[in-house]
Design a protein around this motif. Structure first.
Motif, mmCIF file in Angstrom:
data_model
loop_
_atom_site.group_PDB
_atom_site.id
_atom_site.type_symbol
_atom_site.label_atom_id
_atom_site.label_comp_id
_atom_site.label_asym_id
_atom_site.label_seq_id
_atom_site.Cartn_x
_atom_site.Cartn_y
_atom_site.Cartn_z
ATOM 1 N N ALA A 44 0.811 -1.218 0.000
ATOM 2 C CA ALA A 44 0.000 0.000 0.000
ATOM 3 C C ALA A 44 0.851 1.278 0.000
ATOM 4 C CB ALA A 44 -0.950 -0.001 1.195
ATOM 5 N N ASP A 45 1.949 1.302 0.744
ATOM 6 C CA ASP A 45 2.747 2.528 0.810
ATOM 7 C C ASP A 45 3.335 2.888 -0.552
ATOM 8 O OD1 ASP A 45 2.278 2.965 3.517
ATOM 9 O OD2 ASP A 45 4.091 1.888 4.140
ATOM 10 N N THR A 73 0.294 18.084 4.457
ATOM 11 C CA THR A 73 -0.951 17.864 3.710
ATOM 12 C C THR A 73 -0.949 16.490 3.053
ATOM 13 O OG1 THR A 73 -1.263 20.216 3.307
ATOM 14 C CG2 THR A 73 -2.374 18.708 1.786
ATOM 15 N N LEU A 74 0.119 16.176 2.333
ATOM 16 C CA LEU A 74 0.187 14.871 1.671
ATOM 17 C C LEU A 74 0.370 13.751 2.689
ATOM 18 C CD1 LEU A 74 0.079 13.445 -1.045
ATOM 19 C CD2 LEU A 74 2.571 13.661 -1.168
ATOM 20 N N GLY A 79 -0.037 8.907 4.427
ATOM 21 C CA GLY A 79 0.778 8.328 5.483
ATOM 22 C C GLY A 79 2.238 8.737 5.354
ATOM 23 N N HIS A 80 2.960 8.527 6.426
ATOM 24 C CA HIS A 80 4.346 8.975 6.514
ATOM 25 C C HIS A 80 5.251 8.282 5.492
ATOM 26 C CE1 HIS A 80 8.209 10.160 7.706
ATOM 27 N NE2 HIS A 80 8.234 9.788 8.946
ATOM 28 N N TYR A 87 8.262 12.584 -1.515
ATOM 29 C CA TYR A 87 9.188 13.710 -1.373
ATOM 30 C C TYR A 87 10.526 13.364 -2.028
ATOM 31 C CZ TYR A 87 12.342 17.210 0.248
ATOM 32 O OH TYR A 87 13.281 18.211 0.252
ATOM 33 N N LEU A 88 11.051 12.198 -1.718
ATOM 34 C CA LEU A 88 12.332 11.781 -2.290
ATOM 35 C C LEU A 88 12.263 11.767 -3.814
ATOM 36 C CD1 LEU A 88 15.184 10.583 -1.734
ATOM 37 C CD2 LEU A 88 14.081 8.332 -1.808
ATOM 38 N N TYR A 89 11.176 11.242 -4.341
ATOM 39 C CA TYR A 89 11.014 11.168 -5.791
ATOM 40 C C TYR A 89 10.952 12.568 -6.408
ATOM 41 C CZ TYR A 89 9.439 9.759 -10.346
ATOM 42 O OH TYR A 89 9.355 9.569 -11.694
#
Length: 177
Positions: A44-45, A73-74, A79-80, A87-89
């Motif tokens: 899922a992540d 917000t995201l 989820g974390h 963010y990394l992408y």
């Protein structure tokens, strides 16, 4: 209402159904990436990260749905773990990171200039997301493979040691045509 429905509604509220992208709209692309990650058996992540991977824009797609400094917000939507991957992408400076990524595990953050070293648990999901994204774009616009095929073949071969096994065969089918 399920979390996936909430995320899709958020994406639509950000205008993704009206943003052109190879294969139709950005929304269609994001959904295809999520579905392809699911087909590969990812959890899922990573699927949520695939669905929202363009939230902060990317080095290859400058339009952001959300400012990168508004990560909460995201994070509240997906989820974390998924947000950290998004963010990394989005933050990855591809020119300085992608060629040596499998060997170094290092990603240069284009927003902050910091260099982040990924561990094995982070590297394969990041690479799989990157590969699935690029393959979707190539499949939607095959002329990209004609123009940039050597680059992608070389890049994906260099990433082969860290790509998940289910993705290796898909890479071969697309890039060896």
């Amino acid at each position: 209402m399920s979390a996936d429905v909430d995320v899709r509604a958020w994406l639509r509220s950000r205008g993704t159904e009206t943003i052109q992208h190879p294969g139709g709209t950005l929304y269609a692309h994001l959904c295809r990436v999520e579905e392809r990650l699911a087909d590969l058996g990812h959890g899922a992540d990573l699927r949520s990260a695939g669905l929202t991977h363009a939230a902060y824009g990317t080095d290859g797609f400058g339009l952001a749905l959300l400012d990168w400094s508004d990560r909460a917000t995201l994070r509240n939507l997906v989820g974390h773990a998924a947000e950290a991957l998004v963010y990394l992408y989005g933050a990855c400076d591809r020119r300085s990171s992608w060629q040596g990524l499998a060997a170094t595990g290092e990603v240069t953050d284009r927003f902050t200039g910091r260099v982040v070293r990924l561990d094995a648990d982070q590297l394969t999901p990041y690479v799989d997301l990157s590969v699935v994204n690029e393959l979707d774009v190539i499949e939607q616009d095959p002329s990209l493979l004609d123009r940039h095929g050597d680059y992608f073949r070389g890049l994906f071969r260099s990433w082969a040691p860290v790509v998940s096994p289910p993705l290796v065969e898909r890479l071969r089918r697309v890039l060896d045509r």
